[in-house]
Design a protein around this motif. Sequence first.
Motif, PDB file in Angstrom:
ATOM      1  N   GLY A   1      47.000  39.917  48.662  1.00  0.00           N
ATOM      2  CA  GLY A   1      46.992  38.453  49.526  1.00  0.00           C
ATOM      3  C   GLY A   1      45.626  39.147  48.915  1.00  0.00           C
ATOM      4  O   GLY A   1      45.358  37.328  48.669  1.00  0.00           O
ATOM      5  N   GLU A   2      44.881  39.090  49.323  1.00  0.00           N
ATOM      6  CA  GLU A   2      42.942  38.797  49.274  1.00  0.00           C
ATOM      7  C   GLU A   2      43.005  38.511  47.134  1.00  0.00           C
ATOM      8  O   GLU A   2      41.716  37.842  47.456  1.00  0.00           O
ATOM      9  CB  GLU A   2      42.341  39.342  49.511  1.00  0.00           C
ATOM     10  N   VAL A   3      43.783  38.537  46.958  1.00  0.00           N
ATOM     11  CA  VAL A   3      43.331  38.688  45.329  1.00  0.00           C
ATOM     12  C   VAL A   3      43.840  37.301  45.327  1.00  0.00           C
ATOM     13  O   VAL A   3      43.115  36.445  44.437  1.00  0.00           O
ATOM     14  CB  VAL A   3      44.089  38.927  44.349  1.00  0.00           C
ATOM     15  N   LEU A   4      44.374  36.648  46.190  1.00  0.00           N
ATOM     16  CA  LEU A   4      45.071  34.787  45.914  1.00  0.00           C
ATOM     17  C   LEU A   4      43.691  34.273  45.880  1.00  0.00           C
ATOM     18  O   LEU A   4      43.441  33.118  45.774  1.00  0.00           O
ATOM     19  CB  LEU A   4      45.774  34.807  47.219  1.00  0.00           C
ATOM     20  N   MET A   5      42.648  34.555  46.890  1.00  0.00           N
ATOM     21  CA  MET A   5      41.108  33.904  47.317  1.00  0.00           C
ATOM     22  C   MET A   5      40.644  33.879  46.439  1.00  0.00           C
ATOM     23  O   MET A   5      39.617  33.077  46.377  1.00  0.00           O
ATOM     24  CB  MET A   5      41.008  33.878  48.307  1.00  0.00           C
ATOM     25  N   GLY A   6      40.901  34.673  45.133  1.00  0.00           N
ATOM     26  CA  GLY A   6      39.484  34.257  44.054  1.00  0.00           C
ATOM     27  C   GLY A   6      38.161  34.930  44.656  1.00  0.00           C
ATOM     28  O   GLY A   6      38.125  35.895  45.648  1.00  0.00           O
ATOM     29  N   GLY A   7      37.269  33.812  44.033  1.00  0.00           N
ATOM     30  CA  GLY A   7      35.847  34.288  45.212  1.00  0.00           C
ATOM     31  C   GLY A   7      35.437  33.238  46.167  1.00  0.00           C
ATOM     32  O   GLY A   7      34.632  33.329  46.967  1.00  0.00           O
ATOM     33  N   GLN A   8      37.144  33.174  46.825  1.00  0.00           N
ATOM     34  CA  GLN A   8      36.297  32.228  48.470  1.00  0.00           C
ATOM     35  C   GLN A   8      36.497  33.449  49.557  1.00  0.00           C
ATOM     36  O   GLN A   8      37.156  34.794  49.063  1.00  0.00           O
ATOM     37  CB  GLN A   8      38.030  31.341  48.575  1.00  0.00           C
ATOM     38  N   GLN A   9      36.143  32.940  50.590  1.00  0.00           N
ATOM     39  CA  GLN A   9      35.742  33.764  51.676  1.00  0.00           C
ATOM     40  C   GLN A   9      37.566  34.010  52.471  1.00  0.00           C
ATOM     41  O   GLN A   9      37.826  34.645  53.138  1.00  0.00           O
ATOM     42  CB  GLN A   9      34.902  33.818  52.847  1.00  0.00           C
ATOM     43  N   PHE A  10      38.206  33.236  51.737  1.00  0.00           N
ATOM     44  CA  PHE A  10      39.551  33.120  52.743  1.00  0.00           C
ATOM     45  C   PHE A  10      39.872  31.735  51.846  1.00  0.00           C
ATOM     46  O   PHE A  10      40.333  31.455  51.326  1.00  0.00           O
ATOM     47  CB  PHE A  10      39.448  31.990  53.878  1.00  0.00           C
ATOM     48  N   GLY A  11      42.053  31.997  52.436  1.00  0.00           N
ATOM     49  CA  GLY A  11      42.640  31.377  51.564  1.00  0.00           C
ATOM     50  C   GLY A  11      43.346  31.232  50.173  1.00  0.00           C
ATOM     51  O   GLY A  11      42.716  32.443  49.811  1.00  0.00           O
ATOM     52  N   ILE A  12      43.521  30.001  49.496  1.00  0.00           N
ATOM     53  CA  ILE A  12      44.471  29.813  48.370  1.00  0.00           C
ATOM     54  C   ILE A  12      43.165  29.348  47.518  1.00  0.00           C
ATOM     55  O   ILE A  12      43.276  28.165  47.934  1.00  0.00           O
ATOM     56  CB  ILE A  12      45.539  30.044  48.725  1.00  0.00           C
ATOM     57  N   ASP A  13      43.569  30.480  46.122  1.00  0.00           N
ATOM     58  CA  ASP A  13      42.471  29.133  44.923  1.00  0.00           C
ATOM     59  C   ASP A  13      43.500  29.373  43.851  1.00  0.00           C
ATOM     60  O   ASP A  13      44.317  30.070  43.258  1.00  0.00           O
ATOM     61  CB  ASP A  13      41.449  30.158  45.029  1.00  0.00           C
ATOM     62  N   PRO A  14      44.425  28.081  43.681  1.00  0.00           N
ATOM     63  CA  PRO A  14      45.314  27.701  43.105  1.00  0.00           C
ATOM     64  C   PRO A  14      45.057  28.102  41.689  1.00  0.00           C
ATOM     65  O   PRO A  14      45.689  28.506  41.067  1.00  0.00           O
ATOM     66  CB  PRO A  14      44.867  25.836  43.132  1.00  0.00           C
ATOM     67  N   THR A  15      43.476  27.742  41.640  1.00  0.00           N
ATOM     68  CA  THR A  15      43.228  28.318  39.794  1.00  0.00           C
ATOM     69  C   THR A  15      43.964  29.870  39.384  1.00  0.00           C
ATOM     70  O   THR A  15      44.289  30.548  38.029  1.00  0.00           O
ATOM     71  CB  THR A  15      41.594  28.404  39.950  1.00  0.00           C
TER      72      THR A  15
END
Length: 240
Positions: free
Chosen positions: A15-29
Amino acid sequence: MTMPSVKRVLLKLSGEVLMGGQQFGIDPTIVSELAREVKAAKDSGLEICLVIGGGNIFRGMAGAAQGMDRAQADYMGMLATVMNALAMQNALEQLGVHTRVQSAVQMDQVCEPVIRRRAERHLEKGRIVIFAAGVGSPYFTTDSGAALRAAEMKCDALLKGTSVDGVYDDDPKKNSNATRFETVSYDRVLADNLKVMDASAVALCRDNDIPIVVFSIREKGNLARVLSGEGVQTIVQKEA
Ligand code: UDP
């Protein structure tokens, strides 16, 4: 070490790869970029089953550590994996790839339940099947879900795309002398408690002779490189 020859694979993304540079959640890019890599793998002729973790949203262990009931927290984690599956389905369909989500926790309005024969038919028709909610029970992880689906769907390999480029003899983030294995046996992973997947997932792969290919999904194009035998990875398999 060469990659095992594969026709059908199970790709597990944490799951963590979906958050990209964010701390939490989903980065659509990031999800779109991952979807492009998955599409490229599919276009190369592979049948693909996908399992996505939920650690970018919620992990049961973290909830339990803060005083929640573990099983309750794990159900929340399973729901997180369904959200990730839907995000990936959306990204893949925007690229014209046909997909189905099958959840181990039944959610009729949102996706199909896990039905092996139906999943088989989806793959025959060229669809990608995204398996959500792990094994559908608390006290497990999506690694176990991935191993279980890889076994029941008779996948030739379980590809674990994560944030490190393989399995090391020590934590590479803490020990700069840690070395990466090219290949390592299931038994060594279990005996030395190497960080690959949880023990039940490794044991299930060992018992069903499914090689586990651990690689970094954070580097662009790496999935294709790994599949073509030109990537950096560790293969967990039977002792040679
Ligand atoms: N989970 C569970 N049973 C399963 C799969 C997942 O209870 O069969 C819960 C568990 O709480 C887990 C969370 O869902 O922490 C998210 O999955 P996981 O930690 O495997 O995600 P990843 O680390 O791969 O992002």
